[in-house]
Design a protein around this motif. Structure first.
Motif, short mmCIF file in Angstrom:
data_model
loop_
_atom_site.label_atom_id
_atom_site.label_comp_id
_atom_site.label_asym_id
_atom_site.label_seq_id
_atom_site.Cartn_x
_atom_site.Cartn_y
_atom_site.Cartn_z
N TYR A 1 65.07 33.71 32.87
CA TYR A 1 64.52 34.94 32.52
C TYR A 1 64.52 34.92 30.99
CZ TYR A 1 69.27 36.83 32.33
OH TYR A 1 70.63 36.91 32.16
N TYR A 2 65.27 34.38 30.22
CA TYR A 2 65.24 34.26 28.84
C TYR A 2 64.12 33.23 28.37
CZ TYR A 2 69.85 36.31 28.16
OH TYR A 2 71.06 37.03 28.27
N LEU A 3 63.81 32.44 29.20
CA LEU A 3 62.71 31.41 29.02
C LEU A 3 61.41 31.98 29.26
CD1 LEU A 3 61.31 28.83 28.50
CD2 LEU A 3 61.55 28.20 30.91
N THR A 4 61.13 33.21 30.12
CA THR A 4 59.99 33.83 30.31
C THR A 4 59.86 34.84 29.45
OG1 THR A 4 60.64 33.92 32.75
CG2 THR A 4 58.93 35.46 32.06
N ALA A 5 60.92 35.48 28.84
CA ALA A 5 60.74 36.18 27.52
C ALA A 5 60.11 35.42 26.37
CB ALA A 5 62.02 37.08 27.25
N LEU A 6 60.70 34.53 26.25
CA LEU A 6 60.45 33.40 25.09
C LEU A 6 58.94 33.02 25.24
CD1 LEU A 6 63.66 31.53 24.20
CD2 LEU A 6 62.78 33.70 22.83
N MET A 7 58.57 32.85 26.34
CA MET A 7 56.96 32.16 26.53
C MET A 7 56.17 33.28 26.31
SD MET A 7 57.41 29.90 29.99
CE MET A 7 55.72 29.64 29.92
N ILE B 1 60.62 41.79 21.20
CA ILE B 1 60.93 40.93 22.70
C ILE B 1 62.03 40.05 21.76
CG2 ILE B 1 60.43 38.92 23.71
CD1 ILE B 1 57.54 40.30 24.32
N VAL B 2 61.68 39.27 20.68
CA VAL B 2 62.89 38.41 20.12
C VAL B 2 64.14 39.28 19.87
CG1 VAL B 2 63.48 37.26 18.08
CG2 VAL B 2 61.21 37.04 18.92
N ALA B 3 63.87 40.42 19.47
CA ALA B 3 65.35 41.18 18.94
C ALA B 3 65.97 41.63 20.48
CB ALA B 3 65.00 42.57 18.48
N GLY B 4 65.22 41.79 21.39
CA GLY B 4 65.85 42.13 22.80
C GLY B 4 66.51 40.74 23.38
N VAL B 5 65.95 39.74 23.35
CA VAL B 5 66.46 38.38 23.75
C VAL B 5 67.87 38.22 23.24
CG1 VAL B 5 66.24 35.91 23.77
CG2 VAL B 5 64.61 37.37 24.67
N ALA B 6 67.96 38.50 21.77
CA ALA B 6 69.07 38.16 20.65
C ALA B 6 70.11 38.89 20.99
CB ALA B 6 68.70 38.21 19.34
N THR C 1 53.22 33.54 23.33
CA THR C 1 51.85 33.97 23.74
C THR C 1 51.54 35.16 22.74
OG1 THR C 1 51.99 33.56 25.93
CG2 THR C 1 50.37 34.98 25.30
N ILE C 2 52.47 35.91 22.47
CA ILE C 2 52.07 37.14 21.32
C ILE C 2 51.79 36.34 19.94
CG2 ILE C 2 53.09 39.25 20.38
CD1 ILE C 2 54.29 40.12 23.03
N ALA C 3 52.83 35.62 19.66
CA ALA C 3 52.62 35.00 18.26
C ALA C 3 51.48 34.21 18.06
CB ALA C 3 54.09 34.20 18.19
N LEU C 4 51.12 33.64 19.26
CA LEU C 4 49.66 32.89 19.17
C LEU C 4 48.53 33.59 19.02
CD1 LEU C 4 48.54 29.87 19.24
CD2 LEU C 4 48.26 30.25 21.76
N VAL C 5 48.56 34.99 19.62
CA VAL C 5 47.54 35.90 19.49
C VAL C 5 47.59 36.36 18.12
CG1 VAL C 5 46.52 37.91 20.24
CG2 VAL C 5 47.52 36.34 21.97
N LEU C 6 48.81 36.59 17.47
CA LEU C 6 48.98 37.11 16.21
C LEU C 6 48.43 36.31 15.07
CD1 LEU C 6 50.21 39.23 14.27
CD2 LEU C 6 52.49 38.09 14.22
#
Length: 494
Positions: free
Chosen positions: A102-108, A369-374, A112-117
């Motif tokens: 599920y960590y991989l899912t969150a990072l994907m 998302i990054v903070a949540g994963v960290a 995607t958000i980073a690409l749109v950004l």
């Protein structure tokens, strides 16, 4: 004419306004004629930036498997290792197990958000500078340039008879391409085993069939995609161009032609004569330099195109021409569509706003998302316990009148965690615990010996009176640190 975002979904480039742009031209880009795309080499700030990104991306890709990271005795010391055989994934000081995908899912989702950004800020900037297809295509084109010459030489030879010297150069080109492709596939498999050991095994013929299969597959795909399907991959095979209409932003800095300044197109001599006579004349001299350097084979002067990867090479080409003519640079430049329309209306340019609502919203979502994963990774324990009840039979009545249930128990620890553990089982009544092939206990506590960083699956039976029916709590305790993890299961009667 106002450009609508959905116009990016058209297969043809969006035409800019003005009769000079709309008229049929004698010289059309390769993307419209079906001819092979043979880009001209160019010098400039964006070309230098692209070479720097090529060096950075290739350096990271080839060097990372050889970085070391100490994890203690008996543990792999490769900094980034995806150990499929051991079902462990190591990223520097972090270790992940298959149930944590599920960590991989969150990072994907974050990627995607980073690409749109990035698209919101500067269009397909990822495609032009960081995409593996672009990086390896640039590398292959460099080999082609050095062996077969620049665009003019290759175009001149396209319809000439094949000579022995040309055959030799083409053969050498493909040999070098295949060597680069082999290095690409070889470096990829190094992420899945100890890099120095696997590298030696590959060249001595001792690597596994799976390793050679992966190398062969990646060698072939790299050779085909970077050597033959360059612009076709970016235009037709990649889904990202088709998503431009959904994420297009009129304030994004994208490679754009300032047609209000460039039209009417004519030679420098004709432009001087036209201006002297009081007639309009644009800065574009129709030299086709911007088209010839384009790796996608498009003409950016026809307006925004889904095929444009925002690499900026046409900016370098046009700036070089403008510099030679003593004219202002920036006829083709990174500019927002909002400012293009303002220029057409004779209005002054507005500074591009970086902190726009869309940018802020995407940035906040990405950081969340990054903070949540960290936070989740930092707070997780070092022990994992899984318990599943046997279903057939679900319970067994023993000769003394007691009832026995059986369970499959899986115990896992992270790398470097001591292997001396205790399994404790608690229920509604006294019970007897037995590890098949191991310890038994009437107190509900049995010791488990587990090597550091290993996992073990074993069978456990729990027996007791009928009053034991109900929930059972299985607790795994790390002897040295006292850390524990609990899982609830059930005890059933026959």
């Amino acid at each position: 004419m106002t450009l609508h975002p959905n116009d990016f979904l058209k297969s043809e480039a969006v035409a800019a306004t003005g009769p000079a742009v709309a008229r049929r031209r004698k010289m059309r880009p390769a993307a419209q004629t079906g001819e092979p795309v043979v880009p001209q080499s160019v010098r400039g700030r964006f070309r230098r930036l692209k070479w720097a990104m090529v060096a950075l991306c290739l350096g990271v890709y080839y060097v990372v498997p050889f970085l070391r990271w100490s994890r203690g005795a008996g543990q792999p010391d490769q900094a980034i290792l995806f150990d499929l055989a051991g079902l462990r994934f190591y990223i520097f000081g972090l270790e992940f197990q298959p149930q944590e995908l599920y960590y991989l899912t969150a990072l994907m989702i974050a990627a995607t958000i980073a690409l749109v950004l990035t698209n919101t800020l500067s269009g397909r900037i990822w495609c032009g500078y960081f995409c593996p297809q672009t990086v390896w295509s640039d590398l292959f084109q460099l080999v082609e340039l050095r062996l077969e010459g620049d665009r003019n030489e290759r175009m001149r030879q396209l319809h000439m008879p094949m000579t022995l010297a040309r055959r030799a150069r083409k053969l050498l080109k493909h040999v070098i391409w295949l060597a680069i492709a082999f290095g690409t596939g070889g470096a990829f498999v190094l992420y899945f085993a100890d890099a120095p050991t696997l590298l030696g095994d590959v060249f001595t013929g001792q690597a596994s069939v799976a390793a050679y299969g992966a190398i062969l597959t990646l060698t072939t795909t790299t050779w085909l995609l970077a050597g033959f399907a360059r612009e076709k991959m970016c235009t037709y095979m990649c889904p990202w161009p088709r998503l431009q209409g959904a994420v297009w932003d009129p304030e994004a800095l994208v490679v754009t032609y300032r047609d209000y300044r460039g039209e009417e197109r004519m030679s420098a001599k004709k432009a001087a004569a036209a201006r002297a006579a009081g007639r309009p004349a644009g800065d574009c001299v129709d030299c086709m330099a911007c088209v010839h350097v384009c790796p996608m084979g498009i003409d950016i002067r026809n307006g925004p195109s889904i095929a444009c990867i925002n690499c900026g090479l046409c900016v370098d080409a046009c700036d070089t021409t403008m510099g030679k003519l003593g004219r202002q640079r920036g006829l083709i430049d990174y500019e927002s569509w909002t400012n293009i329309e303002r220029g057409r209306a004779g209005q002054s340019r507005k500074p591009v706003r970086l902190l726009r609502p869309k940018v802020v919203a995407l940035s906040v979502a990405l950081l969340a998302i990054v903070a949540g994963v960290a936070l989740s990774v930092s707070a997780r324990g070092t022990l994992h316990l899984g318990v599943s009840h046997d279903r057939n039979p679900i319970a067994v009545m023993l000769s003394d009148g007691s009832v026995r249930n059986a369970y499959e128990v899986r115990v896992e620890t992270l790398a470097g965690v001591g292997g001396d553990l205790t399994l404790e089982v608690a229920g509604n009544a006294p019970l007897h615990v037995a590890v098949i092939g191991g310890e038994t206990s009437d107190s509900g506590r049995v010791p488990i010996s587990l090597g550091s960083g290993l996992s073990r699956q074993f069978r456990v039976t729990v027996a007791g009176e009928t009053a034991l029916e109900g929930d059972l709590v299985f607790t795994l305790i790390q002897t040295a640190s006292g850390e524990s993890v609990s899982v609830t299961n059930f005890f059933k009667l026959p």
